[in-house]
Design an enzyme around this catalytic site. Structure first.
Site, mmCIF file in Angstrom:
data_model
loop_
_atom_site.group_PDB
_atom_site.id
_atom_site.type_symbol
_atom_site.label_atom_id
_atom_site.label_comp_id
_atom_site.label_asym_id
_atom_site.label_seq_id
_atom_site.Cartn_x
_atom_site.Cartn_y
_atom_site.Cartn_z
ATOM 1 N N LYS A 127 35.087 95.269 12.906
ATOM 2 C CA LYS A 127 36.929 95.442 13.469
ATOM 3 C C LYS A 127 37.251 95.938 12.045
ATOM 4 O O LYS A 127 38.186 97.099 12.242
ATOM 5 C CB LYS A 127 37.052 94.519 13.921
ATOM 6 C CG LYS A 127 38.898 93.796 14.686
ATOM 7 C CD LYS A 127 39.114 95.681 15.643
ATOM 8 C CE LYS A 127 40.086 95.930 15.796
ATOM 9 N NZ LYS A 127 40.967 94.712 15.906
ATOM 10 N N ASP A 143 39.543 94.195 19.568
ATOM 11 C CA ASP A 143 40.097 92.350 19.578
ATOM 12 C C ASP A 143 40.358 92.004 20.784
ATOM 13 O O ASP A 143 40.117 92.911 22.071
ATOM 14 C CB ASP A 143 40.917 93.041 18.448
ATOM 15 C CG ASP A 143 42.600 92.998 18.796
ATOM 16 O OD1 ASP A 143 41.958 93.658 20.006
ATOM 17 O OD2 ASP A 143 42.790 92.537 18.267
#
Length: 384
Positions: free
Chosen positions: A278, A297
């Site tokens: 991420k 996310d």
């Protein structure tokens, strides 16, 4: 896809008017000395006073359709720009301290508070704002492929992806993992304070982001005492050490990732301490020209399961499913999928939901899925 390079002309500042001469005294005195003569007969006399500069707001030739400051700066791409007035944001780009604000007609203007070179400051600003990419053209293509995007774009024009310095972007997102906005901002402010002070605007102090050399002098213990925590302090100092060991320097190594394929850039970033998929996606999208990088996310997961992958609704978000989400966005929006995802993400933030018509949210919200990637970022409040 063709990119738009709008003409960007900066008006030349108007020189100040020459000082008015006071009337000659009525009292007869010795005649004043003649003005200094120039070596060239056609030039005016040389004045003993230097003209004063008059800093001012300068049009940037960007409409609100191409750049909305409230939809670009406080939405989690960067934590170093501060709101210093109504529709005004201030930050540093390298050694330049600048403010941006919207005029009454929505266009954007800029003000240089400090810079070694005004021309260099403007070039750095245009590069930072990614102005070579036409947001209007991208939105047109996205809207043709997605009717919901077309509707959202009417209300959220100007949500632009920035092109940040990779070192600065990387350190910010190392601060972001498992964190909230308040703590992230304090940490980023602490790191920034290690750089050269450039000035104060709106009650905020602004610094040039410190170099890797300067960051390498900061110990893990100092970061822990500043509130970074054990793991985050370890990741930051470890990443700085790895970057410092690169043959051509860490800053140059990061810049070289702009020339690689997305997966190669991902793999290189994930070799650094504390960088997971991420954080790597955030850094790739916001600083490395990897325009189809998709930071996934819980919010993006919800968007994807509502509109792109409804068959995955209710599933647990895993790194493998993060890959499927990224593929779905790229399949839908193409090589600039990261820009489309950015607008859809912003639209899902509570602050923006309140401004959108209710028909956008006719699908019942699902509970946030858990995410197994410990380096994922949520922009509205918490980074998990």
């Amino acid at each position: 896809m063709r990119s738009l390079k709008p003409p960007l002309a900066m008006k030349r500042p108007r020189p100040p008017s020459p000082p008015l001469l006071s009337p000659a005294s009525t009292k007869q005195t010795s005649p004043p000395p003649p003005p200094l003569k120039s070596l060239h007969p056609n030039t005016p006399p040389i004045s003993s006073k230097k003209p004063k500069s008059h800093p001012k707001w300068v049009p940037l030739n960007l409409s609100q359709t191409e750049l909305s400051l409230p939809l670009t700066f406080p939405t989690g791409q960067t934590f170093r720009w501060k709101q210093t007035g109504p529709l005004q944001y201030t930050g540093t780009i390298g050694p330049h301290l600048l403010s941006l604000k919207h005029l009454q007609n929505g266009d954007v203007s800029y003000f240089i508070h400090f810079t070694p070179s005004e021309s260099a400051a403007k070039l750095a600003l245009l590069d930072f704002l990614n102005v070579s990419i036409s947001l209007a053209k991208l939105w047109e293509v996205f809207s043709e492929n997605d009717s919901r995007f077309a509707e959202l774009a009417k209300y959220l024009k100007g949500a632009r992806v920035l092109r940040q310095d990779p070192v600065e972007c990387l350190v910010q997102f190392l601060c972001s993992s498992n964190n909230n906005i308040g703590r992230i901002t304090k940490m980023v402010d602490f790191v920034s304070s290690l750089g050269t002070h450039l000035g104060s605007v709106g009650g905020f102090e602004f610094h040039e982001f410190p170099s890797l050399e300067r960051l390498s002098a900061v110990s893990e213990e100092e970061l822990r005492q500043a509130g970074f925590g054990y793991s985050r302090a370890k990741y930051i100092t470890g990443t700085v050490d790895v970057l410092q060991s690169k043959p051509d320097g860490g800053a140059q190594w990061l810049l070289s990732l702009r020339k690689l394929d997305l997966q190669e850039a991902f793999d290189a970033l994930c070799s650094l301490p504390g960088v997971g998929p991420k954080v790597a996606a955030c850094v790739a999208l916001f600083s490395l020209d990897q325009h189809h990088a998709i930071p996934v996310d819980t919010h993006v997961w919800q968007i994807a399961t509502k509109y792109l992958l409804p068959e995955l609704a209710g599933a647990r978000l895993t790194p493998k499913l993060c890959g499927r989400v990224a593929e779905a966005f790229v399949s839908k929006y193409g090589e600039y999928a990261g820009w489309a995802q950015t607008l859809l993400f912003i639209a899902d933030l509570p602050s923006q939901k309140a401004l959108l018509p209710s028909h956008f949210w006719d699908i019942k919200e699902k509970k946030s899925a858990k995410i197994e990637d410990s380096n994922s970022c949520n922009i509205d409040g918490n980074y998990s």
